[in-house]
Write an enzyme that holds these catalytic residues in place. Structure first.
Site, PDB file in Angstrom:
ATOM      1  CG  ASP A 125      -1.988  -0.930   1.338  1.00 26.86           C
ATOM      2  OD1 ASP A 125      -2.337  -1.512   0.291  1.00 26.86           O
ATOM      3  OD2 ASP A 125      -2.529  -1.118   2.444  1.00 26.86           O
ATOM      4  CE1 TYR A 168      -6.775   3.446   4.877  1.00 30.01           C
ATOM      5  CE2 TYR A 168      -5.350   5.379   4.848  1.00 30.01           C
ATOM      6  CZ  TYR A 168      -6.002   4.377   5.544  1.00 30.01           C
ATOM      7  OH  TYR A 168      -5.883   4.316   6.913  1.00 30.01           O
TER       8      TYR A 168
END
Lengths: 238, 238, 238, 238
Positions: free
Chosen positions: A135, A229
Site C-alpha cells: 500500500d 484510501y
C-alpha cells in the site's frame, strides 16, 4: 534586541510551515524513531523557494516555530530570519538537494530509527511481503550508497535511488533512512511506516522463510491505496 | 448546517455503540497495536441491523462518537447519519461480511500489530504453547488465505478460517490479524491477547525448541476460562 | 446498601495492605509486565492470618483498595469484607499455598511477562550470566512443573522449586512467572527484575555464546547485595 | 532538626550540580535504560574536588537535589552535607576512581541497559557499522574486565579500557555499561547513544552479515561530529 536586529517579517506561508515542521517532530518522538537530538523534519514553503528545517543538536522539548531554521533551496540560512543565529541540521544539504531536484516533494524526514537502520547496516533492501508495505511503498524499500555528510553526496544518493522505485523511503547504507512526501506530514507518515515495516519484516524473517506477495497483487494494492484510501486521496509522489 | 442537513436522530443503542467504538480505539494505541491511522474497531448495534466503524485515514487523536460511521450489514453508510460525509474504513466490507455470517459476533477488530503480522508474513499459525493462549484461544491461532481488499474475499477468508477453530483471532496471510468478540470490547481484548501471544511465542522459539501443551490440558484450560474466569463469565464465542 | 450489609470493620493493617496491594499493580503496568487484566499481586496482612489479592478479570484502571479481596490463608474470601461480592484472582489458591507453607513470605506476584514466559515455554531455566542477576537471584531462575489451575498443584510446584534455589522467582512451565518477597513491594521488585534479566539474557544469547560468571563470584555478589545494598538492607528471603 | 544538625551551607556550584544530577536521572527513565532503582548518574562539581551522585536503592520518583549525595574524590560522603545520612550508590567507588584518574571527565553514568548488557554478557565489543556510532564513539565500544564491586577494580577496568579507545562508553563484562562525558549531561547522552547503537547493531546482525565502514570514513565522521555538530561543539573527551 534593537529594531535593526529584529527578524525580517515573514509570509503567512513561512509561519505556517514553521509551525507544522516544529510540531511534526513530536511524532518522531511519539513513535520512538529518534533519541536525544537525532532525526530531522523539513518542509518546503508553498509558493516560495524556501524550506524550513530543525536546528542542529537542539532538544526535542525545546523545538518551537521561532527556532526552526529558514533556508534557501541551496541550503543557505536566510539572513535575518528568525532562528538564523543557530546552525541548521547537519543534514540540511541533503534536504536541500532533494528539494532542488524533486519539485513535487514538499517534505523530507531523516531518522536513524532502529529497524530501518539495521537493514541499512547490512545494505539490504526490505522485501515487500506485507500488504501495508505494498500500500504505502509499492514494493521494496531500496538501499542507497554509503555517503559521507558534508557535500551533495547524500542528496544525490537519495534522489538517484528513489528514481528507480515507487518507494518514498530510502535506506542509506550504514546510516539510516530518508523519506519524502507531498508535504512534511506525509514524509513523517512515510518515516513511521518505514520503521513499522522494517520491524515487522525483520521479525517475520527471524522466524523462518517469508511468503512473497505476487507482483500483480503489489501493483493492485499500491494503486488502490494511492487513489482510494483515506478521506482525501491525492495520489502518490514517487 | 440547516435543519434539512442535520443528521437523522439515532437510537440510544446507536449512540452507545458510537461511544464504545470511538473509545476502544484508544486501547489499540495503548497496547501499541497500531501506528498512524492503521487498524480499526467496529461494533454491532444491539437489536438493529447496523454496525459502527472507524472512518478511513483519520488520526486516532481525532476519533469521536460523532465521526464514527454507521453502516448497514451490507457495509453501506446509512444516509443522513452523523459522519456520513466521510468514508468508512477501507476494511468495512470485511467487517460487514463477518456480521452477516456470524450472528453471535458483536465486535470485530483489525490490526497490523507487529508480531501477529510477522507470523502472517510466513503464513504460519501460532502454536499453543502457553496457558494464557489455551485460555483465550483454545488452541492455535490459524492463518487465513491471501486476499485482496475490495470485495468479499477477506470476509470470506476470515469466516471460513474461524469455522474450523476455537480461536477468536485469525491471521490473514501477508496482511495482519482480525479478531471477533461478543461485543467490540471483547474483540479488542482478543486483538491485545493475540499480539501478546504472537510476541511471546515468537521470542520463545527464537531461543530453542518449544515444549508442547498436551491437548487435554488445552481443552481443560479453555473450558475453565470460558466458564469460570472473571466476574461475569459469559462463555466463548467461537 | 443497608447497615446490615456494610462491610465488617477492618484493622489498620488490613487497610494498609489493601492500599499497598492496589497501588503496586500500577508497577506491573509501568514496567509492561501485564496486558489487559492479566497478572496479580497479593500481600500478607502483618500479624493476621489473612492476605489481600486482586479481584479476577478487573481492569487495572479500576483497581482500588476497597475492591481488593481479603482472603484467609486457605484462599477463602472473608465473608462480609469489602469487595467480598467479587471473585478473587483465579490464581488465589496458588498464592494461599505459598503463604501457608512459606511463613517468611509477605508478598506474591504472578505475571505472564513476555521474556520470562518465553523461557517458561521452553521449560528452560535462565542462566546467571549478569551481575544484576547474581545480586538479585543468587543464581539461575529455575523452572517449576507444568500444572493446571484449580487445585494446589501450582502452589506446590512453586514451593517445591523455590526450596532448592536462592531465587525469589520461579518460571512455571508453559505458564509464566511467580515471585515472592518479604512484602508485596519486594515481590513486585522481583517480578520486574525477573523480566529484566529474562530479556537481557535472551537477547545476549541470540548474539552468540554467553560468558559464565564463576560460582564464587555469584556467591559474593549475592551476599553483598542482600546485606549491603540500599538504605535498609534486610537480608534475603529465599 | 536543631541548628547544630542543619546541613553545612553549600556553594552555588554544588547546588547546581545537585539539581543537574537529580534531574538527569529522569532521562535514564525516559529512554528505558533502567528499571526499579538500578543505574546512576554523577557529576563533578566545577572548581571543587567533589562530585554528586545518586543515593543507593532509592526510587527514581523520589530523587531530588537535596537527597543526592556529595562525595570527595575518594568516594567518601562529605560529613554534614545534605543527604549525608543516606548511603551513596554502591557504584560510588568506581565513579570516584574515574574522577581521580581522568581530570577532563565531568560526568559518569552507569546502567544495565538491556542491549549494552547483552553484549557485555558475551564480552563482545560492539563493532562500528553505523555512522551515528562513528560520530559519537569514533569506533567500537570496547569491553572491560570482569570485576567485583567493592574495591577499585571496576574503576581501574573502566579507565584502563577507555585509554585505548576513542569511545566514551565501556561495556564491563557480565555487568553493564559505564559512560563518561565532559559533564553529567554529556555522559547521559553517551549512555543513551550506547544503548541505541547496541540495540541497532544487535538487530542488524541477527538479520545477516554487517557491512563494515572503512576506517578512514570512521575517522572523518568522528572528527566532523566532535568539531562541527550542534550549536556549541566543544570537542571530544576521550
Amino acid at each position: 534586541m534593537t529594531a535593526a536586529q529584529a527578524p525580517t517579517p515573514e509570509s503567512p506561508a513561512v509561519r505556517r510551515t514553521r509551525e507544522q515542521v516544529a510540531a511534526l517532530h513530536a511524532e518522531l518522538v511519539r513513535y520512538g524513531l529518534v533519541v536525544w537530538t537525532g532525526g530531522n523534519v523539513s518542509g518546503r514553503v508553498p509558493g516560495e523557494d524556501l524550506f524550513v528545517i530543525k536546528p542542529s543538536g537542539v532538544d526535542y522539548d525545546d523545538l518551537a516555530p521561532e527556532n526552526m531554521i529558514l533556508c534557501t533551496l541551496d541550503g543557505e540560512v536566510v539572513p535575518g530570519s528568525a532562528g538564523c543565529d543557530r546552525s541548521p541540521s547537519s543534514d540540511t544539504a541533503a534536504h536541500a538537494y532533494v528539494y532542488r531536484h524533486l519539485p513535487e516533494v514538499g517534505g523530507v524526514v531523516h531518522t536513524h530509527s532502529t529497524y530501518a537502520t539495521a537493514w541499512a547496516a547490512r545494505a539490504e533492501p526490505i522485501p515487500c511481503v506485507i500488504t501495508a508495505m505494498a500500500d504505502e511503498f509499492g514494493g521494496e524499500i531500496p538501499v542507497g550508497p554509503f555517503a559521507i555528510i558534508g557535500d551533495d553526496s547524500i542528496g544525490r544518493g537519495i534522489v538517484a535511488t528513489l528514481e528507480g522505485h515507487r518507494s518514498r523511503a530510502v535506506l542509506m547504507q550504514n546510516h539510516g533512512v530518508f523519506t519524502i512526501g507531498r508535504d512534511a506530514r506525509d514524509a513523517v507518515k512515510a518515516a513511521v511506516m518505514a520503521e513499522d515495516v522494517a520491524r515487522t519484516v525483520h521479525i517475520a524473517r527471524q522466524g523462518g522463510p517469508l511468503v512473497p506477495i505476487p507482483q500483480e497483487a503489489i501493483d493492485s494494492l499500491f494503486d488502490r491505496y494511492q487513489n482510494v484510501y483515506g478521506q482525501n486521496p491525492e495520489g502518490s509522489l514517487a
